[in-house]
Design an enzyme around this catalytic site. Structure first.
Site, PDB file in Angstrom:
ATOM      1  CG  ASP A   1      32.944  40.084  40.443  1.00 43.11           C
ATOM      2  OD1 ASP A   1      32.697  40.829  41.396  1.00 43.11           O
ATOM      3  OD2 ASP A   1      32.055  39.594  39.730  1.00 43.11           O
TER       4      ASP A   1
ATOM      5  CE  LYS B   1      37.031  41.091  23.346  1.00 42.59           C
ATOM      6  NZ  LYS B   1      35.755  41.476  22.757  1.00 42.59           N
TER       7      LYS B   1
HETATM    8  P1  IMP Z   1      35.548  36.671  38.299  1.00 43.37           P
HETATM    9  O1  IMP Z   1      35.845  35.378  37.607  1.00 43.37           O
HETATM   10  O2  IMP Z   1      34.164  36.679  38.908  1.00 43.37           O
HETATM   11  O3  IMP Z   1      36.596  37.095  39.294  1.00 43.37           O
HETATM   12  O4  IMP Z   1      35.380  37.727  37.172  1.00 43.37           O
HETATM   13  C1  IMP Z   1      36.382  38.417  36.622  1.00 43.37           C
HETATM   14  C2  IMP Z   1      35.940  39.009  35.320  1.00 43.37           C
HETATM   15  O5  IMP Z   1      34.563  39.464  35.351  1.00 43.37           O
HETATM   16  C3  IMP Z   1      36.765  40.248  35.073  1.00 43.37           C
HETATM   17  O6  IMP Z   1      37.962  39.928  34.422  1.00 43.37           O
HETATM   18  C4  IMP Z   1      35.819  41.098  34.260  1.00 43.37           C
HETATM   19  O7  IMP Z   1      35.932  40.768  32.895  1.00 43.37           O
HETATM   20  C5  IMP Z   1      34.447  40.741  34.762  1.00 43.37           C
HETATM   21  N1  IMP Z   1      33.967  41.696  35.798  1.00 43.37           N
HETATM   22  C6  IMP Z   1      33.781  41.480  37.098  1.00 43.37           C
HETATM   23  N2  IMP Z   1      33.322  42.565  37.725  1.00 43.37           N
HETATM   24  C7  IMP Z   1      33.226  43.532  36.789  1.00 43.37           C
HETATM   25  C8  IMP Z   1      32.821  44.908  36.815  1.00 43.37           C
HETATM   26  O8  IMP Z   1      32.453  45.506  37.850  1.00 43.37           O
HETATM   27  N3  IMP Z   1      32.865  45.557  35.628  1.00 43.37           N
HETATM   28  C9  IMP Z   1      33.270  44.974  34.469  1.00 43.37           C
HETATM   29  N4  IMP Z   1      33.656  43.689  34.401  1.00 43.37           N
HETATM   30  C10 IMP Z   1      33.629  42.974  35.543  1.00 43.37           C
END
Ligand code: IMP
Ligand code: MG
Length: 195
Positions: free
Chosen positions: A116, A56
């Protein structure tokens, strides 16, 4: 109110009180989103274009981005879950909602809120690529390059940010704070870490 549904977060008068600092303010967001819209206008003029928003977190970015785009395009939505609702992602991604439309032969842009570790995008890009779009590119509002665990190519980044947990403009902590109109750093005390 039933005691079993009582969550202390709803006692707060304003979510602003939980923000340690504003990282990207409303004016900067508006300006950058306009620039990103103009890039799409230029690169996709006279092309079939489908924007895929990842639910979302990207909804506010998506809503503003498509109004900065003046060329015809379609939108669709996907929802993924990376097991767990906390502050870090586990690397295990599952699809909660798939696209309504076929992307075969189409020009697709994945619109994300934040990258992230990169696991979510890496997985999503791989399964969408298997559906043989004409092109597949990635636009993210925020990028935390220090946190990357998998190497993925991101085509457009709104803002590169330091390794801090951020909320607002669609991004949540435990499903709250999405309505803040800026990107802010959450006070570590809010998620139980020392200041
Ligand atoms: P990844 O798979 O680790 O790249 O994570 C991506 C997802 O983690 C994003 O689409 C967010 O939903 C969540 N996310 C990562 N970092 C943050 C943050 O600093 N604040 C809020 N959501 C985050
Ligand atoms: Mg997300």
């Amino acid at each position: 109110m039933s005691a079993s549904f009582h969550r202390p977060i709803f006692d707060k008068v304003s979510l602003h009180q939980d923000i340690a600092k504003v990282l990207v303010d409303e004016v900067s967001l508006r300006q950058r989103v306009r620039e990103l819209g103009e890039i799409i206008n230029r690169e996709y003029a006279h092309k079939d274009l489908l924007l895929v928003s990842v639910l979302k977190g990207s909804i506010i970015f998506m809503a503003d981005l498509i109004r900065a785009i003046t060329i015809p395009h379609e939108i669709d939505f996907m929802a993924t879950s990376s097991y767990g609702t906390g502050v870090s992602s586990s690397g295990v991604v599952r699809i909660l909602k798939d696209l309504n439309t076929s992307i075969e032969g189409r020009n697709v842009i994945i619109v994300e809120d934040i990258i992230d570790s990169g696991h979510t995008l890496n997985y999503l890009a791989r399964i969408l690529q298997e559906r043989q779009p004409a092109s597949l590119r990635i636009m993210t509002l925020l990028d935390k390059p220090e946190r990357r665990e998998v190497d993925i190519h991101v085509d457009w980044v709104g803002f590169s940010i330091p390794n801090e947990f951020v909320v607002g403009y669609g991004l949540d902590y435990n499903e709250i704070y999405r309505n803040l109109p800026y990107i802010g750093v959450l006070k570590p005390s809010v998620y139980g870490a020392p200041e």
